[in-house]
Write a protein that holds these residues in place. Structure first.
Motif, PDB file in Angstrom:
ATOM      1  N   SER A 150       8.383   6.065  -1.405  1.00  0.00           N
ATOM      2  CA  SER A 150       7.852   4.751  -1.759  1.00  0.00           C
ATOM      3  C   SER A 150       8.609   3.620  -1.071  1.00  0.00           C
ATOM      4  O   SER A 150       8.056   2.560  -0.820  1.00  0.00           O
ATOM      5  CB  SER A 150       7.911   4.565  -3.279  1.00  0.00           C
ATOM      6  OG  SER A 150       9.243   4.677  -3.737  1.00  0.00           O
ATOM      7  N   ASN A 153      -0.053   8.544   1.527  1.00  0.00           N
ATOM      8  CA  ASN A 153       0.196   7.963   0.220  1.00  0.00           C
ATOM      9  C   ASN A 153       0.600   6.509   0.391  1.00  0.00           C
ATOM     10  O   ASN A 153       1.593   6.199   1.051  1.00  0.00           O
ATOM     11  CB  ASN A 153       1.301   8.727  -0.510  1.00  0.00           C
ATOM     12  CG  ASN A 153       0.827  10.078  -1.018  1.00  0.00           C
ATOM     13  OD1 ASN A 153      -0.317  10.227  -1.415  1.00  0.00           O
ATOM     14  ND2 ASN A 153       1.710  11.057  -0.999  1.00  0.00           N
ATOM     15  N   TYR A 197       2.026   3.374  -1.460  1.00  0.00           N
ATOM     16  CA  TYR A 197       2.796   3.099  -2.661  1.00  0.00           C
ATOM     17  C   TYR A 197       2.754   1.608  -3.000  1.00  0.00           C
ATOM     18  O   TYR A 197       2.802   0.748  -2.104  1.00  0.00           O
ATOM     19  CB  TYR A 197       4.256   3.507  -2.458  1.00  0.00           C
ATOM     20  CG  TYR A 197       4.463   4.964  -2.155  1.00  0.00           C
ATOM     21  CD1 TYR A 197       4.667   5.879  -3.172  1.00  0.00           C
ATOM     22  CD2 TYR A 197       4.456   5.423  -0.841  1.00  0.00           C
ATOM     23  CE1 TYR A 197       4.871   7.225  -2.897  1.00  0.00           C
ATOM     24  CE2 TYR A 197       4.661   6.770  -0.550  1.00  0.00           C
ATOM     25  CZ  TYR A 197       4.865   7.661  -1.581  1.00  0.00           C
ATOM     26  OH  TYR A 197       5.063   8.990  -1.306  1.00  0.00           O
ATOM     27  N   ASN A 227       6.253   2.907   5.801  1.00  0.00           N
ATOM     28  CA  ASN A 227       5.523   4.118   5.451  1.00  0.00           C
ATOM     29  C   ASN A 227       5.097   4.840   6.729  1.00  0.00           C
ATOM     30  O   ASN A 227       4.095   4.490   7.355  1.00  0.00           O
ATOM     31  CB  ASN A 227       4.301   3.754   4.595  1.00  0.00           C
ATOM     32  CG  ASN A 227       3.633   4.949   3.967  1.00  0.00           C
ATOM     33  OD1 ASN A 227       3.539   6.005   4.579  1.00  0.00           O
ATOM     34  ND2 ASN A 227       3.154   4.789   2.747  1.00  0.00           N
ATOM     35  N   PHE A 281       0.342   6.007  -9.607  1.00  0.00           N
ATOM     36  CA  PHE A 281       1.458   5.703  -8.729  1.00  0.00           C
ATOM     37  C   PHE A 281       1.037   5.361  -7.304  1.00  0.00           C
ATOM     38  O   PHE A 281       1.586   4.454  -6.703  1.00  0.00           O
ATOM     39  CB  PHE A 281       2.429   6.883  -8.694  1.00  0.00           C
ATOM     40  CG  PHE A 281       2.869   7.337 -10.057  1.00  0.00           C
ATOM     41  CD1 PHE A 281       3.789   6.599 -10.782  1.00  0.00           C
ATOM     42  CD2 PHE A 281       2.344   8.481 -10.620  1.00  0.00           C
ATOM     43  CE1 PHE A 281       4.195   7.005 -12.040  1.00  0.00           C
ATOM     44  CE2 PHE A 281       2.743   8.893 -11.882  1.00  0.00           C
ATOM     45  CZ  PHE A 281       3.666   8.161 -12.595  1.00  0.00           C
ATOM     46  N   THR A 282       0.110   6.109  -6.743  1.00  0.00           N
ATOM     47  CA  THR A 282      -0.236   5.923  -5.341  1.00  0.00           C
ATOM     48  C   THR A 282      -1.736   6.018  -5.143  1.00  0.00           C
ATOM     49  O   THR A 282      -2.477   6.490  -6.007  1.00  0.00           O
ATOM     50  CB  THR A 282       0.425   6.994  -4.453  1.00  0.00           C
ATOM     51  OG1 THR A 282      -0.159   8.276  -4.746  1.00  0.00           O
ATOM     52  CG2 THR A 282       1.916   7.070  -4.665  1.00  0.00           C
TER      53      THR A 282
END
Length: 481
Positions: free
Chosen positions: A100, A376, A378, A442, A368-369
């Motif tokens: 994250s 993913n 975040y 990311n 969460f995601t």
């Protein structure tokens, strides 16, 4: 020279080449014992919780063991201590997943782990697509690099070829131009072509090919997908555009993760059942607890042991880092094979034939995601984009991330942002800032998402908007797709 390693690899190949046998009844307990004996971090973890391995003798004892996760286990101990004997010896490959905060999570593995997961690909490619009987070109469209998708898939499919299936692999990765360049040269020499990749990217490849005059039906296309939940309407649309003969048998989704490779696979029986529920949301709610459709796959309990904790999935699996009661935090559940088929029969539906394996369903990490092109996304990544000078004063810091389908069933990343009272926010500037931070923090987003899709759609809403930012309600930064 590690002769013990040679022996283990030979044994792994012998097991892979042999017909699978029944799993020992106490297999999960045996894995627990071996992990407690050989993995220093897990021994310390049990000690920190006041548990002696000798006290765990039954499955009921096992189910009372504390859960492990990334924060409280993987990141708590030195990386070598998470591996057997506290060393990387014998672990010849590393996969990396984005965290994250941009801090990578490292997942080492051995060739033996690939052979174990290759059986899941075998379930799709051989049992489903008959790649043991038909010359097959497997086109790996997952990103190539440190991420688990591309290289792991390439290795597993090549293991099937080594086992004797007439499969040839080409790995252009998520380079659309290269995929469409090599396909016309190679595809006519094979009886079928299998594209393996993330759903929105594969759709983009198909759509671009149609626009460029690619004769998809001539290639007898099959699809292996992973990473995201998609609708049955999406499956039908892509099947129609790619000339897929049978969307039930010729398109299969995998439930996979960098943590442990492939956990389960769609089969004709699971796809058939999912399509039955797609037209009956009231029945889907009864079975899955929600009218929206999860991914529904079957899993081999001899390979992965699933449990459910407060509506989220927990699994136990061997690997480079053995995981005992690992809380992956995916929303979902487990359904016994006999129970789900009996429910279908009660409502007048008989699914296609398939393996007698239990089912696991997964909605994704909705709390969460959000998954977008397999990456993913975040909330922490987006927050940094909103904290930049010239932006932070115009927004409250609340937002909602969604992966949404447009009218052509293409995926878009939408971020709905709450504007500060009496402030004027700039949606275009916010989108640019968020993209910049996503690309910086990311690595999955930077390498999985095509450049033309990386700029999110930013929607501005006033403070206290009742649909997205209601007062007095705990805020959720993501919404299920």
């Amino acid at each position: 020279m590690d002769h013990g390693r040679q022996a283990r690899v030979r044994q792994a190949f012998d097991t892979f080449f042999a017909a699978p046998g029944p799993a020992p009844a106490d297999q999960v307990l045996d894995l627990f014992r071996r992990t407690a004996e050989t993995v220093p971090a897990y021994r310390k973890f049990l000690g920190d919780h006041g548990i002696t391995p000798e006290s765990v003798t039954t499955l009921e004892d096992f189910r009372r063991l504390p859960l492990v996760d990334k924060a409280g286990y993987h990141r708590k101990y030195p990386l070598p201590e998470l591996c057997r004997d506290g060393t990387f010896a014998g672990l010849d490959m590393i996969a990396v997943s984005s965290g994250s905060s941009g801090h990578p999570t490292i997942w080492p593995r051995a060739l033996e782990d690939e052979l174990h997961v290759a059986r899941r690909f075998e379930q799709v490619m051989v049992d489903g697509f008959h790649a043991d009987e038909r010359s097959t070109l497997a086109v790996v469209c997952f990103p190539l690099g440190t991420w688990v998708g591309g290289l792991f898939t390439t290795a597993c499919v090549r293991h099937l070829a080594a086992k004797g299936s007439p499969i040839t692999v080409v790995a252009p990765g998520n380079n659309k131009a290269e995929i469409l360049r090599v396909l016309p040269e190679l595809a006519p020499h094979f009886e079928q072509v299998v594209l393996l990749g993330y759903p929105p990217f594969v759709k983009d490849v198909v759509d671009t090919g149609v626009a460029e005059g690619v004769d998809w039906p001539a290639y007898a296309i099959k699809l292996v997908l992973a990473g995201e939940v998609f609708s049955e309407q999406w499956r039908d649309l892509v099947a129609q555009r790619a000339g897929v003969a049978d969307p039930v048998r010729d398109i299969a989704s995998l439930y996979g993760t960098a943590d442990a490779g492939v956990l389960g696979t769609e089969t004709p029986v699971s796809v058939g059942i999912r399509r039955f529920f797609a037209d009956r949301p009231e029945l889907a709610r009864e079975v899955f607890g929600d009218a929206r459709l999860p991914t529904l796959v079957q899993y081999d309990p001899a390979s992965r042991f699933f449990e459910v904790h407060e509506g989220t999935l927990v699994f136990t699996a061997d690997g480079g880092i053995p995981l005992i009661r690992y809380h992956i935090a995916d929303d979902g559940g487990v359904l016994p094979h006999a129970d789900l088929l009996a429910y279908c029969a009660q409502h007048g539906f008989t699914p296609p034939e398939g393996p007698e394996l239990p089912f696991v369903y997964v909605f994704g990490r909705s709390l969460f995601t959000v998954s977008f092109f397999g990456a993913n996304v975040y909330p922490e990544n987006v927050t940094v984009g909103l904290e930049q000078p010239g932006i932070s004063a115009t927004v409250t810091g609340k937002f909602v991330i969604e992966s949404v389908e447009d009218e052509d069933r293409d995926r878009r990343l939408r971020i709905t942002v709450e504007t500060a009272p009496n402030a004027t926010a700039d949606a275009g500037r916010i989108a640019e800032s968020v993209r910049e931070q996503l690309l910086r923090l990311n690595s999955e987003y930077a390498h999985y998402v095509p450049a033309e899709r990386q700029l999110p759609d930013v929607v501005l809403r006033p403070a206290g908007d009742p649909e997205y930012f209601p007062a007095g309600v705990k805020h959720r930064y993501t919404r299920p797709s």
